[in-house]
Design a protein around this motif. Structure first.
Motif, mmCIF file in Angstrom:
data_model
loop_
_atom_site.group_PDB
_atom_site.id
_atom_site.type_symbol
_atom_site.label_atom_id
_atom_site.label_comp_id
_atom_site.label_asym_id
_atom_site.label_seq_id
_atom_site.Cartn_x
_atom_site.Cartn_y
_atom_site.Cartn_z
ATOM 1 N N ARG A 79 0.825 -1.215 0.000
ATOM 2 C CA ARG A 79 0.000 0.000 0.000
ATOM 3 C C ARG A 79 0.858 1.265 0.000
ATOM 4 O O ARG A 79 1.729 1.425 0.860
ATOM 5 C CB ARG A 79 -0.924 0.000 1.232
ATOM 6 N N GLU A 125 0.223 4.233 0.844
ATOM 7 C CA GLU A 125 0.016 5.211 1.926
ATOM 8 C C GLU A 125 0.752 4.850 3.215
ATOM 9 O O GLU A 125 0.724 5.602 4.181
ATOM 10 C CB GLU A 125 -1.485 5.408 2.203
ATOM 11 N N ASP A 140 3.654 4.484 5.989
ATOM 12 C CA ASP A 140 4.867 5.235 6.318
ATOM 13 C C ASP A 140 5.989 4.207 6.467
ATOM 14 O O ASP A 140 6.060 3.471 7.455
ATOM 15 C CB ASP A 140 4.683 6.029 7.614
#
Length: 203
Positions: free
Chosen positions: A138, A140, A142
């Motif tokens: 993914r 998104e 971090d």
């Protein structure tokens, strides 16, 4: 195999069985059928032997990780291969060894911490970034936070106050963490591929 390597290997065999604290240099000498004097030619004390052993094991683990990365065709395959490689490593580790190293061998523990914060976190960040580019992880997430979290999870699994050895197999704990983590960072495309590889591995 050189004398020095034999001593390191002999130490490892005994430490993995009984932990570091309870094994003496006498025990290692007996185990190897050599005199203690011979061992002291290479290592001035047990602390020095533990440090040499940890350095060698960490180098082996790093080489193994690099080999997996080179041989895998995509990030999901890398993750599955890392799981297999981890299974082999964790099945050998005695949590007492981790505890003893932390408590009685600060130099070796420092090497272990350095390996985790530099090598492991760095390799995971590379892996995640590559996976994002390949569309399996993914975008998104971090990367920095999750790489550190993954390494901290690894340590948590060896904490006897959370997972007493009498109740939990260290490998089973690590496998649950790893599987939960892998499925948590995947895109749908990654999820499907992870399932495919898992089914092949489980069969």
């Amino acid at each position: 195999m050189s004398q020095e390597e034999r001593i390191i290997q002999g130490g490892e065999e005994l430490f993995l069985k009984a932990g570091i604290k309870s094994v003496t240099m006498d025990d290692i000498a007996k185990h190897l059928g050599m005199s203690k004097k011979t061992i002291y030619q290479f290592f001035k004390d047990k602390n020095e032997l533990v440090l040499a052993l940890v350095k060698r094991k960490l180098q082996d683990d790093e080489d193994q990780m690099c080999a997996i990365i080179d041989q895998s065709s995509n990030v999901i395959e890398e993750m599955i291969n890392m799981m297999k490689c981890s299974e082999e490593i964790f099945s050998r580790i005695n949590p007492i060894v981790i505890h003893d190293m932390q408590k009685y061998h600060p130099d070796a523990w420092k090497q272990f911490q350095k390996f985790k914060s530099e090598v492991l976190v760095g390799k995971l960040e590379e892996l995640f970034n590559k996976g994002i580019k390949q569309g399996y992880i993914r975008p998104e997430i971090d990367v920095k936070i999750l790489a550190k979290m993954r390494v901290a999870q690894f340590e948590l699994g060896f904490d006897p106050s959370v997972f007493p050895v009498a109740e939990f197999s260290p490998w089973k704990v690590q496998y649950q963490f790893l599987e939960h983590f892998n499925y948590g960072i995947c895109t749908l495309k990654g999820y499907k591929l992870l399932n495919q590889y898992k089914n092949i591995h489980d069969e």
